[in-house]
Design an enzyme around this catalytic site. Structure first.
Site, PDB file in Angstrom:
ATOM      1  N   ASP A  70     -15.001  -3.256  -1.819  1.00  0.00           N
ATOM      2  CA  ASP A  70     -14.687  -2.987  -0.417  1.00  0.00           C
ATOM      3  C   ASP A  70     -16.010  -2.753   0.294  1.00  0.00           C
ATOM      4  OD1 ASP A  70     -11.994  -2.984  -1.222  1.00  0.00           O
ATOM      5  OD2 ASP A  70     -12.123  -0.860  -1.736  1.00  0.00           O
ATOM      6  N   ASP A 107       0.863  -1.183   0.000  1.00  0.00           N
ATOM      7  CA  ASP A 107       0.000   0.000   0.000  1.00  0.00           C
ATOM      8  C   ASP A 107       0.898   1.231   0.000  1.00  0.00           C
ATOM      9  OD1 ASP A 107      -2.081  -1.730   0.155  1.00  0.00           O
ATOM     10  OD2 ASP A 107      -2.807  -1.097   2.117  1.00  0.00           O
TER      11      ASP A 107
END
Length: 242
Positions: A129, A8
């Protein structure tokens, strides 16, 4: 089952979030290229990258680092975060990204998904998500009214073959994935499902594999030392060959 170690990116560094909270980000490595190389050395066949700055702003912000990673490691990379239009998708595919993940753009612009799939086929994936089974968008800051299963079915009809599913409440917690939601999703569509969020140890990976899930993204568990990537890949591959 394939294991995808995660990178990330925030301001050019590797970070981890807790339950999708950008304010709770923690730097886990200064050099993402070095991290990617280590993943490759430990047997990774595919790497999952998220441009967190891009997810917030709607524009890819870490392309130079991502391009360097691709050139350095020479294994497939999938990328999500801030990809909102076909021009950006074109640019990323040209840069060597193997699979582009659409999230917010997919929910807001079904036409974009249709065009992208028509042009790039399996190189386009969808990132779902979810929070309380509802799809989150805009860097997880906004929760829509769309149920994650309904959205997955809609994307499958368009031609999507790969779905990355994250339960936001589990992400970065090391408390285990949401197996119930994963199971429901895997039974509802024929797409390849990649599990993400909360995976804490090799036992979680074994359970996910037994559910006939296509892949698992592992982030914090690797950085914290809970999972040895090389060992995990060997164990999962060994079970696959039984």
């Amino acid at each position: 089952m394939i294991i995808l170690p995660a990178i990330d990116l925030k301001e050019g560094k590797c970070v981890r979030l807790y339950q999708g909270d950008f304010k709770a980000s923690k730097v886990v490595a200064e050099d993402p290229i070095e991290v990617a190389l280590k993943f490759k050395e430990n047997g990774a066949e595919y790497i999952h990258i998220v441009d967190l700055d891009g997810a917030l702003t709607g524009q890819i912000k870490n392309l130079s680092i991502i391009s360097s990673i691709i050139k350095t490691i020479n294994i497939p990379v999938e990328l999500g975060g801030g990809i909102r239009n076909l021009n950006t998708i074109d640019m990323l595919i040209d840069a060597g990204i193997e699979r582009v993940i659409l999230g917010t753009a997919a929910l807001n612009n079904r036409g974009l998904v249709e065009k992208a799939v028509k042009k790039y086929d399996k190189k386009i994936a969808i990132g779902i998500d979810a929070k309380n089974e509802k799809v989150a968008i805009n860097g997880w800051l906004n929760i829509s009214s769309t149920n994650y299963i309904d959205f997955a079915k809609e994307m499958e009809k368009i031609g999507i073959r790969n779905i990355i599913f994250t339960d936001i409440s589990k992400d970065g917690t090391l408390k285990g994935p949401n197996l119930n939601q994963l199971k429901k999703l895997n039974e509802s569509v024929s797409c390849n499902i990649i599990a993400s969020g909360g995976i804490k140890d090799i036992e979680d990976l074994k359970v996910i594999k037994e559910m006939d899930i296509y892949g698992a993204i592992v982030g914090k568990a690797i950085y914290s030392g809970n999972i040895d990537l090389n060992e995990a890949i060997k164990i999962i591959n060994k079970e696959s060959s039984r």
